[in-house]
Design a protein around this motif. Structure first.
Motif, PDB file in Angstrom:
ATOM      1  N   THR A 279       0.855  -1.183   0.000  1.00 34.67           N
ATOM      2  CA  THR A 279       0.000   0.000   0.000  1.00 34.67           C
ATOM      3  C   THR A 279       0.893   1.234   0.000  1.00 34.67           C
ATOM      4  OG1 THR A 279      -0.115   0.228   2.411  1.00 34.67           O
ATOM      5  CG2 THR A 279      -1.737  -1.228   1.362  1.00 34.67           C
ATOM      6  N   ASP A 283      -2.317   3.951   3.876  1.00 34.42           N
ATOM      7  CA  ASP A 283      -2.967   2.711   3.440  1.00 34.42           C
ATOM      8  C   ASP A 283      -3.741   2.871   2.132  1.00 34.42           C
ATOM      9  OD1 ASP A 283      -2.631   0.183   4.321  1.00 34.42           O
ATOM     10  OD2 ASP A 283      -4.509   0.041   5.407  1.00 34.42           O
ATOM     11  N   SER A 284      -3.428   3.879   1.328  1.00 34.01           N
ATOM     12  CA  SER A 284      -4.080   4.050   0.037  1.00 34.01           C
ATOM     13  C   SER A 284      -3.455   3.104  -0.973  1.00 34.01           C
ATOM     14  CB  SER A 284      -3.933   5.495  -0.435  1.00 34.01           C
ATOM     15  OG  SER A 284      -2.556   5.834  -0.552  1.00 34.01           O
ATOM     16  N   CYS A 448       2.828   4.586   8.760  1.00 37.74           N
ATOM     17  CA  CYS A 448       1.513   4.465   8.148  1.00 37.74           C
ATOM     18  C   CYS A 448       1.658   3.857   6.761  1.00 37.74           C
ATOM     19  CB  CYS A 448       0.833   5.824   8.084  1.00 37.74           C
ATOM     20  SG  CYS A 448       0.477   6.539   9.696  1.00 37.74           S
ATOM     21  N   VAL A 449       2.263   2.692   6.674  1.00 39.21           N
ATOM     22  CA  VAL A 449       2.437   2.002   5.402  1.00 39.21           C
ATOM     23  C   VAL A 449       2.498   0.515   5.693  1.00 39.21           C
ATOM     24  CG1 VAL A 449       4.941   2.159   5.498  1.00 39.21           C
ATOM     25  CG2 VAL A 449       3.816   1.833   3.288  1.00 39.21           C
ATOM     26  N   SER A 450       1.861  -0.266   4.836  1.00 41.25           N
ATOM     27  CA  SER A 450       1.903  -1.728   4.992  1.00 41.25           C
ATOM     28  C   SER A 450       2.931  -2.301   4.033  1.00 41.25           C
ATOM     29  CB  SER A 450       0.517  -2.332   4.695  1.00 41.25           C
ATOM     30  OG  SER A 450      -0.456  -1.798   5.582  1.00 41.25           O
TER      31      SER A 450
END
Length: 455
Positions: A279, A283-284, A448-450
């Motif tokens: 992502t 998380d976009s 804030c990243v997967s």
């Protein structure tokens, strides 16, 4: 009397009035009569061989040399032959050789035993499972990448070990013992070649220098091309270039006094990734979708460069009473430079640069009773001094705006170690334990990243 005679091809026993035993039947009856005795003898031999193998395995999990079967600790021992056969190059490879043991690589290294581990990317954080090299504590996560060459054995102790190993052994300890110099001349050379132009070379020389001095020196070199493609510039990541060496001198001062002087050095360079993003920020979805496995799109090349070195002096004196007096002075130095594309995209949003330096001095003095007798003990004192310097920078965007977070700190520790064991009856012993605890605040930011694991 009717004798049963088996005729091949008929599948059943047929009566035969001939009173003479056929040779094959006679051999069969004798074999059947002797099999119970032969099986019993084989079982006794196998049992004796197993007992001999257990007796041959000597560990130092309780700060003294003992047979493995006499140590009341959940322990896994991996010797040199197993390491070479299974190509155990680092602690990461030990996961396949020891149960309930894991080395986690998630931007920093952390040992997990029985599911308990942790630590942090800050140089001031300690793990919950300690690692020791010839009795010297290795406190920093970069030291966990130390190559396992010229190693006599690795002991993985499961469960709290604070009563003898001290701090940061809540879940267990890893006790690494290097090969000692041999009184006989011996030289070894081994080379391995694999895909991605992987090459490993190992060499060692050991033997007597004089009648009272033994020496040993060993070196290794590892290199490998990358196997993860960065589509941004076409480079291959996850490569490796590492050189390591270690040496030791043993001074046989007398029949009772021995002085061992040890030193090691390791330098490694890796363009390594933490993971492959699935992502974008917040998380976009990733523009263009998720890339295939082993493909990333980073505008900043991530890397980890580490330099590790240290040494120790161990003095061992066998007392007339049968007790052993041991003093270990150890010094460790760790330097690590790290860069990471923290936005995990081709866009120039954010990147980090870490520059960590860590210095440690330790001193241990202990006395251990002999293994004979019902009462056995270990008494000792330990001193540790650590100094850490961490320079960490976060670069935001193309304007090179910079936020600098600089940490400096030091820590010293002194403690008293002891162990008392008293046999209640044969094969059972009472082992009272005392373990101190130190509470230390821990802080770890979240991204804030997967991403998916790079392994």
């Amino acid at each position: 009397m009717a004798v049963l005679n088996y005729r091949p091809g008929e599948g059943i026993m047929q009566p035969n009035n001939n009173t003479k035993l056929q040779p094959r039947l006679l051999a069969l009856l004798i074999s059947a009569w002797l099999s119970p005795a032969a099986m019993a003898q084989s079982a006794e031999t196998a049992s004796a061989d197993n007992a001999k193998r257990l007796d041959d395995v000597v560990v130092t999990a309780q700060k003294r040399s003992q047979a493995l079967e006499d140590v009341p600790i959940a322990i896994t021992v991996v010797d040199r032959d197993t390491l070479e056969k299974e190509r155990g190059r680092t602690l990461f490879d030990m996961q396949q050789l020891a149960p309930n043991f894991q080395l986690v690589k998630a931007g920093f290294n952390s040992i997990t035993i029985r599911g308990v581990g942790g630590g942090g990317r800050s140089i001031g954080f300690d793990t919950r499972a300690g690692m020791y090299l010839d009795g010297v504590y290795l406190g920093q996560s970069p030291a966990l990448n130390m190559p396992l060459f010229d190693i006599e054995q690795v002991e993985i102790l499961r469960g709290p070990q604070g009563h003898l190993f001290g701090r940061n052994t809540v879940s267990g300890a890893v006790n690494v013992t290097t090969a000692t110099p041999s009184p006989f001349f011996d030289a070894k050379l081994r080379a391995v070649y694999g895909n991605n132009d992987a090459f490993e070379g190992y060499g060692s020389v050991t033997g007597p220098i004089s009648e009272s001095v033994l020496g040993k020196i060993a070196a290794s070199y590892e290199t490998r091309d990358g196997y993860t493609r960065n589509v941004f510039n076409g480079d291959d990541l996850d490569n490796l270039d590492r050189f390591s060496t270690r040496g030791e001198l043993s001074f046989l001062v007398s029949d009772k006094l021995t002085i061992d002087v040890y030193g090691d050095y390791s330098d490694s360079e890796e363009d390594t990734i933490i993971g492959e993003p699935i992502t974008a920020f917040f998380d976009s979805p990733l523009p263009g979708g998720v890339l295939p496995d082993r493909h990333v799109d980073f505008n900043t090349t991530p890397f980890i460069n580490a330099e590790l070195y240290g040494g120790s002096v161990k003095v061992t004196y066998a007392m007339d009473s049968g007790d052993t007096l041991t003093a270990i002075s150890g010094y460790r130095n760790t330097k690590q430079q790290r860069q990471n594309d923290t936005d995990y995209r081709a866009a120039d949003i954010i990147r980090i640069n870490f520059n960590d330096k860590f210095e440690q001095f330790s001193q241990e003095l202990r006395i251990a009773s002999s293994n004979e007798g019902r009462l056995r003990y270990v008494l000792g004192v330990f001193y540790l001094n650590e100094q850490a310097d961490s320079d960490r920078r976060v670069t935001i965007g193309q304007d090179m705006s910079e936020y600098r977070n600089r940490e400096r700190g030091g820590f010293w520790f002194a403690g008293f170690r002891h162990q008392l064991a008293f046999d209640l009856e044969p094969r059972r012993a009472l082992h009272p334990r005392d373990q101190g605890h130190r509470i230390q605040p821990r802080w770890q930011p979240q991204r804030c990243v997967s991403h998916r694991d790079a392994r």
